[in-house]
Design a protein around this motif. Structure first.
Motif, PDB file in Angstrom:
ATOM      1  N   GLY A 129      20.005  18.367  23.276  1.00  0.00           N
ATOM      2  CA  GLY A 129      20.371  17.364  22.280  1.00  0.00           C
ATOM      3  C   GLY A 129      21.231  17.950  21.182  1.00  0.00           C
ATOM      4  N   LEU A 130      22.164  17.138  20.672  1.00  0.00           N
ATOM      5  CA  LEU A 130      23.035  17.537  19.575  1.00  0.00           C
ATOM      6  C   LEU A 130      22.987  16.484  18.480  1.00  0.00           C
ATOM      7  N   GLY A 131      23.000  16.943  17.234  1.00  0.00           N
ATOM      8  CA  GLY A 131      23.103  16.043  16.095  1.00  0.00           C
ATOM      9  C   GLY A 131      24.014  16.648  15.049  1.00  0.00           C
ATOM     10  N   LEU A 132      25.027  15.910  14.610  1.00  0.00           N
ATOM     11  CA  LEU A 132      25.997  16.430  13.648  1.00  0.00           C
ATOM     12  C   LEU A 132      26.281  15.429  12.542  1.00  0.00           C
ATOM     13  N   VAL A 133      26.327  15.934  11.328  1.00  0.00           N
ATOM     14  CA  VAL A 133      26.788  15.181  10.169  1.00  0.00           C
ATOM     15  C   VAL A 133      27.748  16.113   9.441  1.00  0.00           C
ATOM     16  N   THR A 134      29.031  15.780   9.431  1.00  0.00           N
ATOM     17  CA  THR A 134      30.044  16.689   8.905  1.00  0.00           C
ATOM     18  C   THR A 134      31.109  15.914   8.135  1.00  0.00           C
ATOM     19  N   PRO A 135      32.010  16.621   7.472  1.00  0.00           N
ATOM     20  CA  PRO A 135      33.111  15.925   6.805  1.00  0.00           C
ATOM     21  C   PRO A 135      34.026  15.153   7.760  1.00  0.00           C
ATOM     22  N   ALA A 136      33.934  15.425   9.057  1.00  0.00           N
ATOM     23  CA  ALA A 136      34.724  14.655  10.026  1.00  0.00           C
ATOM     24  C   ALA A 136      34.069  13.329  10.368  1.00  0.00           C
ATOM     25  N   GLY A 137      32.791  13.151   9.968  1.00  0.00           N
ATOM     26  CA  GLY A 137      32.146  11.875  10.220  1.00  0.00           C
ATOM     27  C   GLY A 137      30.659  12.000  10.479  1.00  0.00           C
ATOM     28  N   LEU A 138      30.005  10.850  10.534  1.00  0.00           N
ATOM     29  CA  LEU A 138      28.574  10.782  10.806  1.00  0.00           C
ATOM     30  C   LEU A 138      28.368  10.736  12.312  1.00  0.00           C
ATOM     31  N   GLY A 139      27.711  11.741  12.848  1.00  0.00           N
ATOM     32  CA  GLY A 139      27.410  11.745  14.268  1.00  0.00           C
ATOM     33  C   GLY A 139      28.277  12.705  15.064  1.00  0.00           C
ATOM     34  N   THR A 140      27.779  13.052  16.233  1.00  0.00           N
ATOM     35  CA  THR A 140      28.455  14.012  17.092  1.00  0.00           C
ATOM     36  C   THR A 140      29.814  13.503  17.569  1.00  0.00           C
ATOM     37  N   ASP A 141      29.889  12.253  17.975  1.00  0.00           N
ATOM     38  CA  ASP A 141      31.155  11.718  18.485  1.00  0.00           C
ATOM     39  C   ASP A 141      32.236  11.730  17.407  1.00  0.00           C
ATOM     40  N   ALA A 142      31.875  11.334  16.194  1.00  0.00           N
ATOM     41  CA  ALA A 142      32.857  11.312  15.107  1.00  0.00           C
ATOM     42  C   ALA A 142      33.331  12.716  14.764  1.00  0.00           C
ATOM     43  N   THR A 143      32.402  13.659  14.744  1.00  0.00           N
ATOM     44  CA  THR A 143      32.780  15.043  14.448  1.00  0.00           C
ATOM     45  C   THR A 143      33.699  15.597  15.522  1.00  0.00           C
ATOM     46  N   TRP A 144      33.382  15.335  16.777  1.00  0.00           N
ATOM     47  CA  TRP A 144      34.201  15.834  17.875  1.00  0.00           C
ATOM     48  C   TRP A 144      35.604  15.250  17.813  1.00  0.00           C
ATOM     49  N   ARG A 145      35.712  13.956  17.546  1.00  0.00           N
ATOM     50  CA  ARG A 145      37.043  13.344  17.415  1.00  0.00           C
ATOM     51  C   ARG A 145      37.811  13.993  16.269  1.00  0.00           C
ATOM     52  N   GLY A 146      37.110  14.273  15.178  1.00  0.00           N
ATOM     53  CA  GLY A 146      37.768  14.851  14.006  1.00  0.00           C
ATOM     54  C   GLY A 146      38.290  16.250  14.257  1.00  0.00           C
ATOM     55  N   VAL A 147      37.486  17.091  14.897  1.00  0.00           N
ATOM     56  CA  VAL A 147      37.958  18.463  15.117  1.00  0.00           C
ATOM     57  C   VAL A 147      39.058  18.496  16.177  1.00  0.00           C
ATOM     58  N   LEU A 148      39.021  17.585  17.139  1.00  0.00           N
ATOM     59  CA  LEU A 148      40.104  17.526  18.121  1.00  0.00           C
ATOM     60  C   LEU A 148      41.412  17.066  17.473  1.00  0.00           C
ATOM     61  N   ALA A 149      41.304  16.187  16.481  1.00  0.00           N
ATOM     62  CA  ALA A 149      42.513  15.718  15.794  1.00  0.00           C
ATOM     63  C   ALA A 149      43.175  16.838  15.003  1.00  0.00           C
ATOM     64  N   GLY A 150      42.380  17.811  14.550  1.00  0.00           N
ATOM     65  CA  GLY A 150      42.933  18.970  13.866  1.00  0.00           C
ATOM     66  C   GLY A 150      43.521  18.679  12.505  1.00  0.00           C
ATOM     67  N   VAL A 151      43.003  17.652  11.834  1.00  0.00           N
ATOM     68  CA  VAL A 151      43.497  17.279  10.504  1.00  0.00           C
ATOM     69  C   VAL A 151      42.431  17.604   9.469  1.00  0.00           C
TER      70      VAL A 151
END
Length: 407
Positions: free
Chosen positions: A10-32
């Motif tokens: 299981g994975l759980g992420l809350v980061t400046p790229a967004g709330l949740g694992t999917d949002a964080t992954w999209r954010g780091v892939l965008a590279g912004v």
């Protein structure tokens, strides 16, 4: 994969790229970069940070927890809940006494200290909250997760500066190996986007002064890097023995194959310039995993964008790997979440293993010639990654490395 292997379910992420694992992954892939001017830091020498967006604690956690918890615990609870749900355990179908919680924190909650010290300095000790200590000590982040999940196994805080949450993964792995628990919710949380840490790091010349253009401030491995950007967030992983995960038919995201730790014994804040301690942790982690340097396809670097850390890490990597595999730093996008950074980055390394995509390093326009690495930049790189390392290094010469592989 053997029955005793430790796996991530299981994975759980809350980061400046967004709330949740999917949002964080999209954010780091965008590279912004997520850095922006921070009203909480107004008037300080450095007034930028990377902060979690759309964080409505009342809506996300309810008013009771919003009032009772400091921000670091709120972030941790959200990430822990997502990780447990992702592992298929949200219904509490476990032996609670066999569930451990291990959380790495750098300095816990300066938010609480600042508030209460101000009251004391103003001569108003009668206004100090009777819960101030309970809310601020480092172990309470793990305790709050245990309370929320009703997990009654070992509940531990781990603090090794910016390596804390990677160390927490290693400690949780050892608890599982030693039979002290059957499930471990492990990782880290940090919310030190407050005035005292910001002023202190600025005095140390550790923060980027690129306040006129926050989005370009965090520049890992770049020739013009001048420091990190304060971040915040939480990353929690559910770890189990492979046999137990298989028995309950849980989806396995990755294997936590190896862990290594060391201390530079060099300086309280500056890394050993040749990276000897970091290289030692890398070698230990590889040996623990039963892998050679040639087996590793990707490095998720600590990559803080400070003058001292980036070249020291590059030297450590070149000392261990005959050919350093494709490398990235997520701190260009997320900033530096201090004690939580390692677990956030380990979780993203798991996603790299699953998707075969290495996120780019943001703001890398002109790579420092001293840093002779194959750094992924501009866009995600598609690679068949089967084994990767995630590095974390911290004040006091703390070094921690995990090796993650496809199951």
């Amino acid at each position: 994969m053997t029955p005793d292997d430790i796996v991530v379910t299981g994975l759980g992420l809350v980061t400046p790229a967004g709330l949740g694992t999917d949002a964080t992954w999209r954010g780091v892939l965008a590279g912004v970069s997520t850095a922006a001017t921070d009203p909480l830091l107004a008037g300080l020498p450095v007034d930028i940070s990377c902060r979690v967006p759309d964080f409505d604690a009342v809506a996300l956690l309810g008013r009771r927890l919003e009032v009772r918890l400091d921000r670091v615990s709120k972030l941790a609870l959200l990430a822990a809940r997502e990780a447990v749900a992702d592992a298929g355990l949200a219904d509490g179908s476990w032996d609670a006494e066999r569930v451990a919680v291990v959380v790495g924190v750098g300095t816990a909650s300066f938010e609480r200290y600042e508030t209460e010290f101000a009251r004391l300095a103003a001569g108003r000790p009668h206004l100090i909250s009777p819960l101030a200590i309970v809310r601020s000590v480092p172990s309470m982040v793990a305790a709050e997760i245990s309370l929320d999940l009703r997990a009654r196994g070992p509940s531990l805080a781990v603090s090794t500066a910016c390596a804390s949450s990677t160390t927490a993964l290693g400690v949780a792995r050892d608890l599982l190996r030693g039979g002290a628990c059957d499930i471990a919710v492990a990782g880290g949380a940090e919310a030190n986007r407050t005035r005292v840490p910001a002023a202190c790091f600025a005095q140390m010349r550790a923060l980027s002064r690129h306040c006129h253009d926050p989005a370009a401030a965090s520049r890992p491995f770049d020739r013009d890097r001048d420091g990190f950007v304060l971040g915040e967030g939480a990353g929690l992983l559910v770890l189990e023995r492979a046999a137990d995960a298989r028995a309950r038919r849980a989806p396995v995201r990755a294997r936590l194959a190896g862990y290594g730790a060391s201390c530079d014994a060099h300086h309280v804040a500056v890394p050993e310039p040749e990276g000897h301690g970091a290289a030692g942790a890398l070698r230990t982690a590889l040996r623990d995993a039963g892998l050679s340097p040639q087996d590793i396809d990707h490095v998720n670097a600590h990559g803080t964008a400070t003058r001292e850390n980036d070249p020291a890490e590059a030297r450590a990597l070149r000392a261990v790997f005959p050919r350093v595999p494709p490398t990235t730093s997520l701190k260009g996008v997320l900033g530096h979440a201090l004690g939580a950074a390692g677990a956030i980055e380990a979780a993203c390394t798991v996603l790299t293993l699953q998707h075969g995509l290495i996120p780019p390093t943001a703001n890398l326009d002109c790579q420092d010639p001293e840093i002779d690495l194959d750094v992924v930049r501009k866009a995600p790189r598609r690679e068949p990654v089967t084994a990767a390392v995630s590095n974390s290094f911290g004040f006091g010469g703390q070094n921690a490395v995990v090796v993650l592989t496809r199951p």
